[in-house]
Design a protein around this motif. Sequence first.
Motif, PDB file in Angstrom:
ATOM      1  N   GLY A 199       0.830  -1.324  -0.096  1.00 46.73           N
ATOM      2  CA  GLY A 199      -0.106  -0.018  -0.020  1.00 46.73           C
ATOM      3  C   GLY A 199       0.833   1.255   0.007  1.00 46.73           C
ATOM      4  N   THR A 200       0.433   2.360   0.557  1.00 42.69           N
ATOM      5  CA  THR A 200       1.138   3.584   0.475  1.00 42.69           C
ATOM      6  C   THR A 200       1.881   3.535   1.991  1.00 42.69           C
ATOM      7  N   GLY A 201       1.297   2.963   2.805  1.00 41.38           N
ATOM      8  CA  GLY A 201       1.677   3.182   4.317  1.00 41.38           C
ATOM      9  C   GLY A 201       1.160   4.588   4.770  1.00 41.38           C
ATOM     10  N   GLY A 202       1.813   5.065   5.795  1.00 42.15           N
ATOM     11  CA  GLY A 202       1.442   6.381   6.417  1.00 42.15           C
ATOM     12  C   GLY A 202       1.630   6.651   7.849  1.00 42.15           C
ATOM     13  N   PRO A 213      -1.282  -1.921   4.337  1.00 35.83           N
ATOM     14  CA  PRO A 213      -1.440  -3.136   3.973  1.00 35.83           C
ATOM     15  C   PRO A 213      -1.376  -4.233   5.148  1.00 35.83           C
ATOM     16  N   THR A 214      -1.549  -3.657   6.403  1.00 30.89           N
ATOM     17  CA  THR A 214      -1.565  -4.849   7.326  1.00 30.89           C
ATOM     18  C   THR A 214      -2.801  -5.149   7.427  1.00 30.89           C
ATOM     19  N   MET A 215      -3.865  -4.567   7.126  1.00 36.15           N
ATOM     20  CA  MET A 215      -5.202  -5.247   7.323  1.00 36.15           C
ATOM     21  C   MET A 215      -5.295  -6.351   6.406  1.00 36.15           C
ATOM     22  N   PRO A 216      -5.175  -6.217   5.083  1.00 39.12           N
ATOM     23  CA  PRO A 216      -5.371  -7.184   4.237  1.00 39.12           C
ATOM     24  C   PRO A 216      -4.295  -8.312   4.615  1.00 39.12           C
ATOM     25  N   ALA A 247       7.354  -6.811   8.355  1.00 37.12           N
ATOM     26  CA  ALA A 247       6.844  -5.339   8.111  1.00 37.12           C
ATOM     27  C   ALA A 247       7.221  -4.447   8.934  1.00 37.12           C
ATOM     28  N   GLY A 248       7.642  -2.989   8.657  1.00 37.59           N
ATOM     29  CA  GLY A 248       7.678  -1.913   9.387  1.00 37.59           C
ATOM     30  C   GLY A 248       9.019  -2.088  10.132  1.00 37.59           C
ATOM     31  N   ALA A 249       9.345  -1.069  10.886  1.00 39.88           N
ATOM     32  CA  ALA A 249      10.353  -0.997  11.823  1.00 39.88           C
ATOM     33  C   ALA A 249      10.171  -0.960  13.120  1.00 39.88           C
ATOM     34  N   ALA A 250      10.647  -1.986  14.058  1.00 41.03           N
ATOM     35  CA  ALA A 250      10.503  -1.843  15.592  1.00 41.03           C
ATOM     36  C   ALA A 250      10.437  -0.554  16.188  1.00 41.03           C
ATOM     37  N   GLY A 251      11.485   0.314  15.646  1.00 40.31           N
ATOM     38  CA  GLY A 251      11.595   1.671  16.284  1.00 40.31           C
ATOM     39  C   GLY A 251      10.704   2.744  16.167  1.00 40.31           C
TER      40      GLY A 251
END
Length: 401
Positions: A199-202, A213-216, A247-251
């Motif tokens: 997705g785009t993220g945000g 994209p975490t929802m799908p 996905a993502g960054a822990a920080g």
Amino acid sequence: MAQTMTQDLLRNLQADRAELTAIRHDIHRHPETAFEENRTADIVAAKLSEWGIAVHRGLGKTGVVGTLEGSRPGQRAIGLRADMDALNLQELNDFAHRSVIDGKMHACGHDGHTTMLLGAAKHLARHRDFAGKVHFIFQPAEEGEAGARAMMQDGLFERFPCDAVYGMHNMPGIPAGQFAIRPGPMMAASDTWSAVFTGTGGHGAMPHMGTDPTMPAAAFITATQGIVGRNVSPQHAAVVSVGHIAAGAAGSPNVIPSQVTIRGTARSYTPADRDLLERRLGELVQGIAAAHGVSAEYDYLRRYPPLVNAPEQTAIAIKAAEATVGAALVDGNTEPLTGAEDFAFMLERKPGAYILLGNGGAKEDGGCHYVHTPHYDFNDAVTLTGVAYWVNLVQAELGGL
């Protein structure tokens, strides 16, 4: 009569016990992983040559094939296969023959498999009372790298024609010296799949400003567990499991990632179910992505096919096992395993059978160290049982047992 013959055979094999144990311990101390089994292959080739068996090297990079002709005329030829490779795993045992190489160990018993087939080769070289040929196939890279397929791509069955092929694997949890086998599917296909939702993220405080994209990804993970329950026949077995999520960054927990990667495994026993798992996973990926307004990529990698024992060769294997330990210690209709084995590639090309030899240990008393664990070790007490099985199998196929 057959049991009496096996008792004589086991007495004769006692003279080889010390040598075989030393070979097994030496291989265990010096584990080599996929396509690096040079030292192990050197040992195998040297022993086969020492016993007067024709040696051929280089199939599947480090594979070894020994060919032995019986003393009686015959046109049939069979292949007996043992795997040689170790695992990338740190050994935690403290016995004298523990691995001397950090991060590598024989955690699946391939050191024992190699030793048992060597023991059979030595005995058969001394007692060639069979008609036809035996090809002793020492295979590299069973652990995930498809060494069986590599040997076949290098012309294994063209150079060494086989009317049937046989394999054997030790199994912790089955009492030491007992055998287990079944006709038909015995081990599962092992496939790997991946799904990437983009997705785009945000900003986590303003999710409406982008696509998440975490929802799908979450919906897909939940939906995968309905494939087996609602698409695969209740009379069949299959498994879909998620093994990796990134996905993502822990920080930065306040950032909605732009991409989520999910990877997993799929196990099945029939071509139709394998096709179904691949298709339904892909449909879920694309359908869920579309419903959430994100894009998706999907990949399905077919790794090892299901291992399917041929009925005729399974009956021969049972006959050899019963001649070795008696009918009471042979389970001829054991439950299928969801693990995978690249001997399945050979069974796609040639009729044959794959049998389990009990390594001992009981789940109930905590004394069972399973394969692929850091405290596992092949049980030397079953070595001669495995050797005798191979010898009896040759007699059943080529000697008139």
